[in-house]
Design a protein around this motif. Structure first.
Motif, mmCIF file in Angstrom:
data_model
loop_
_atom_site.group_PDB
_atom_site.id
_atom_site.type_symbol
_atom_site.label_atom_id
_atom_site.label_comp_id
_atom_site.label_asym_id
_atom_site.label_seq_id
_atom_site.Cartn_x
_atom_site.Cartn_y
_atom_site.Cartn_z
ATOM 1 N N ALA A 190 43.786 38.049 102.503
ATOM 2 C CA ALA A 190 45.773 38.266 102.535
ATOM 3 C C ALA A 190 46.280 37.212 102.654
ATOM 4 O O ALA A 190 46.143 36.615 103.929
ATOM 5 C CB ALA A 190 45.590 39.875 103.483
ATOM 6 N N LEU A 191 47.058 37.368 102.015
ATOM 7 C CA LEU A 191 48.318 35.682 102.925
ATOM 8 C C LEU A 191 49.804 36.942 102.908
ATOM 9 O O LEU A 191 50.212 37.437 102.245
ATOM 10 C CB LEU A 191 48.689 35.115 101.473
ATOM 11 N N ILE A 192 50.297 36.796 104.198
ATOM 12 C CA ILE A 192 50.996 37.583 104.939
ATOM 13 C C ILE A 192 51.928 36.807 105.261
ATOM 14 O O ILE A 192 51.647 35.554 105.865
ATOM 15 C CB ILE A 192 49.847 38.515 106.020
ATOM 16 N N THR A 193 53.552 36.932 105.785
ATOM 17 C CA THR A 193 53.809 36.588 105.836
ATOM 18 C C THR A 193 54.767 36.752 107.585
ATOM 19 O O THR A 193 54.666 38.115 108.170
ATOM 20 C CB THR A 193 55.656 37.331 105.564
ATOM 21 N N GLY A 194 54.112 35.635 107.607
ATOM 22 C CA GLY A 194 54.304 35.652 109.332
ATOM 23 C C GLY A 194 52.947 34.690 109.910
ATOM 24 O O GLY A 194 52.109 34.424 109.405
ATOM 25 N N THR A 195 53.165 34.188 110.980
ATOM 26 C CA THR A 195 52.179 33.345 111.839
ATOM 27 C C THR A 195 51.459 34.284 112.959
ATOM 28 O O THR A 195 52.201 34.579 113.948
ATOM 29 C CB THR A 195 52.786 31.994 112.073
ATOM 30 N N ILE A 196 49.686 33.755 113.023
ATOM 31 C CA ILE A 196 48.999 34.702 113.780
ATOM 32 C C ILE A 196 48.534 33.591 114.229
ATOM 33 O O ILE A 196 48.030 32.870 113.861
ATOM 34 C CB ILE A 196 47.750 35.916 113.083
ATOM 35 N N VAL A 260 52.103 46.468 111.200
ATOM 36 C CA VAL A 260 51.969 45.207 112.380
ATOM 37 C C VAL A 260 53.146 44.277 112.551
ATOM 38 O O VAL A 260 53.627 42.842 113.330
ATOM 39 C CB VAL A 260 50.749 44.220 112.909
ATOM 40 N N LYS A 261 53.713 44.298 111.447
ATOM 41 C CA LYS A 261 54.944 43.247 111.360
ATOM 42 C C LYS A 261 54.435 42.280 110.569
ATOM 43 O O LYS A 261 54.879 40.808 110.899
ATOM 44 C CB LYS A 261 56.087 42.602 111.945
ATOM 45 N N TRP A 262 53.491 42.219 110.065
ATOM 46 C CA TRP A 262 52.799 40.548 108.883
ATOM 47 C C TRP A 262 53.060 41.613 107.358
ATOM 48 O O TRP A 262 51.480 41.112 107.221
ATOM 49 C CB TRP A 262 51.818 40.725 109.617
ATOM 50 N N PRO A 263 53.575 41.705 106.909
ATOM 51 C CA PRO A 263 53.435 42.348 105.649
ATOM 52 C C PRO A 263 52.580 40.887 103.974
ATOM 53 O O PRO A 263 53.159 39.731 104.307
ATOM 54 C CB PRO A 263 54.708 42.489 104.507
ATOM 55 N N ILE A 264 52.517 41.734 103.625
ATOM 56 C CA ILE A 264 51.258 40.882 102.458
ATOM 57 C C ILE A 264 53.131 40.041 101.195
ATOM 58 O O ILE A 264 53.016 41.311 100.900
ATOM 59 C CB ILE A 264 50.507 41.936 101.912
ATOM 60 N N VAL A 265 52.787 39.090 101.500
ATOM 61 C CA VAL A 265 53.711 38.455 100.445
ATOM 62 C C VAL A 265 53.172 38.590 99.144
ATOM 63 O O VAL A 265 52.392 39.375 98.475
ATOM 64 C CB VAL A 265 53.178 37.090 100.239
ATOM 65 N N GLY A 266 54.331 39.608 98.599
ATOM 66 C CA GLY A 266 54.238 39.834 96.928
ATOM 67 C C GLY A 266 54.294 41.678 97.312
ATOM 68 O O GLY A 266 55.017 42.303 96.871
ATOM 69 N N ASP A 267 54.378 42.328 98.648
ATOM 70 C CA ASP A 267 53.948 43.411 98.145
ATOM 71 C C ASP A 267 55.272 43.913 98.655
ATOM 72 O O ASP A 267 55.629 44.747 99.847
ATOM 73 C CB ASP A 267 53.563 43.597 99.743
ATOM 74 N N LEU A 269 56.083 47.169 98.003
ATOM 75 C CA LEU A 269 55.908 48.989 98.193
ATOM 76 C C LEU A 269 56.033 48.994 100.089
ATOM 77 O O LEU A 269 56.885 49.689 100.416
ATOM 78 C CB LEU A 269 54.349 49.374 97.729
ATOM 79 N N TYR A 270 55.628 47.847 101.234
ATOM 80 C CA TYR A 270 55.236 47.676 101.913
ATOM 81 C C TYR A 270 56.241 46.284 102.898
ATOM 82 O O TYR A 270 55.696 45.904 103.665
ATOM 83 C CB TYR A 270 53.491 47.869 102.912
ATOM 84 N N GLY A 271 57.112 45.624 101.715
ATOM 85 C CA GLY A 271 57.879 44.871 102.818
ATOM 86 C C GLY A 271 57.781 43.603 102.580
ATOM 87 O O GLY A 271 57.882 42.655 103.559
ATOM 88 N N GLY A 272 56.875 42.802 101.750
ATOM 89 C CA GLY A 272 56.136 41.853 101.931
ATOM 90 C C GLY A 272 56.799 40.835 100.813
ATOM 91 O O GLY A 272 56.824 40.287 99.955
ATOM 92 N N ARG A 273 57.934 41.765 99.939
ATOM 93 C CA ARG A 273 58.610 40.395 99.039
ATOM 94 C C ARG A 273 59.968 39.852 99.420
ATOM 95 O O ARG A 273 60.911 40.602 99.540
ATOM 96 C CB ARG A 273 59.408 41.585 97.853
ATOM 97 N N VAL A 274 59.763 38.876 100.495
ATOM 98 C CA VAL A 274 60.545 38.328 101.883
ATOM 99 C C VAL A 274 60.496 36.593 101.405
ATOM 100 O O VAL A 274 58.805 36.520 101.133
ATOM 101 C CB VAL A 274 60.695 38.966 102.603
#
Length: 337
Positions: A190-196, A260-267, A269-274
């Protein structure tokens, strides 16, 4: 776990139901004194333990001419078990279609399929054909006698990766039980927006979104959902995670990571298109915004073969669109772990 719109559905045994003829069995001497539910699982091996448990609770399993509702009750030698239940009809109104599929492995009992992004797993309200189920009925005609053409777990339409398919009713029963007992291991990229900084576990219940029926959400009235993750690769504004499912709720990974504010890139439906971040090049920004789906891939599947008992492990790297996005991130925003 069936829903109106989402394609990534919970792990369950499903299928339309039709009345069955009465199924009779006599308890042999070697099973006398054992629990009814355990004996029923041995005498009616074409049905999973979870389905038999439900039928017992519904009063659909009769013993010596009377319904029972407690699986823990012992049985005696010579007891007559009469299964009076609606059994799953395999594939009503679903027609075989010659749709190419990538078969990673197949034998007489199971097949491992690498599903591409964009292929819906089974027909639903919004799509009646051109699904993986239609393809399985063509490539594996024997699945016409198996519920949902052998599909025992599912991936969202736009999630790529590995699925196991049962090719016989017996294999279907064993795989459904194995998934229910959490004996099938599944891992995702899973590629997410955010750094963990480090891996962890998300243990939050998931249910229907209170206002949007197309979405799921963390909901105290929902069912328990557990997602484990660890960091595989870190970039300036993104992180590649390896995610392991402990449960299989609708859209579980997408919902948990978005919550938890780490949406999946391109998603979408769940806020990842940023695509935001200081120092991000126009090229990378455009690539992130243009990525047409959630960057989620089922890369690893491990299970016990339902017939031989052999432990089997399968791995599939992400498809080219996912790999291309990772290459661009590595070129422009490499970060050490």
């Amino acid at each position: 776990m069936s829903t109106d719109a989402p394609d990534e559905l919970e792990d369950l045994e499903s299928g339309a139901s039709v009345p069955s003829s009465e199924t009779l069995a006599l308890v042999p001497a070697e099973l006398a004194g054992q629990r009814l539910d355990a004996v029923a699982a041995k005498l009616f091996p074409d049905h999973s333990r979870s389905r038999l448990k439900t039928w017992i609770e519904e009063g659909s399993l009769w013993v010596n001419g009377a319904p029972v509702a407690r699986g823990r009750d012992p049985v005696r030698e010579g007891d007559q078990l009469d299964l009076r239940a609606d059994v799953p009809e395999a594939n009503t109104d679903v027609q075989p279609q010659n749709i190419p599929i990538d078969v990673v492995y197949a034998d007489d009992a199971i097949a491992i399929i690498r599903k591409p992004a964009g292929l819906t797993v089974h027909p639903g309200a919004g799509q009646k054909a051109s699904t993986l189920q239609n393809a399985l009925l063509h490539h594996f005609p024997q699945t016409a006698s198996v519920p949902r053409a052998g599909i025992v777990h599912r991936l969202d339409k736009d999630t790529s990766g590995l699925l196991v398919v049962a090719l016989t009713p017996t294999a279907h029963t064993h795989l459904v039980d194995a998934i229910a007992q959490r004996d099938v291991a599944r891992e995702y990229d899973a590629l997410i927006t955010g750094t963990i900084v480090a891996g962890s576990t998300i243990d939050l219940p998931i249910g229907r979104h209170p206002r949007d029926r197309l979405r799921m959400a963390v909901n105290t009235a929902g069912r328990r959902a557990v997602t484990h993750y660890r960091v595989q690769e870190r970039f300036k504004h993104h992180t590649l995670l390896r995610v392991k499912l402990e449960t299989g709720r609708t859209h579980q990974i997408r919902v948990h990571l978005s919550h938890v504010k780490w949406p999946i890139v391109g998603d979408a439906l769940y806020g990842g298109r940023v695509a935001r971040g200081v120092g991000m090049s126009l090229r990378l920004r455009e690539a992130l915004l243009a990525f047409p789906r959630q960057a989620l891939h089922a890369r690893h599947l491990e299970l016990e073969h339902p017939v031989t008992g052999e432990m089997m492990s399968f791995t599939a790297e992400p498809p080219e669109d996912f790999q291309a996005l990772l290459r661009l991130l590595r070129d422009e925003q490499p970060q050490a772990l």
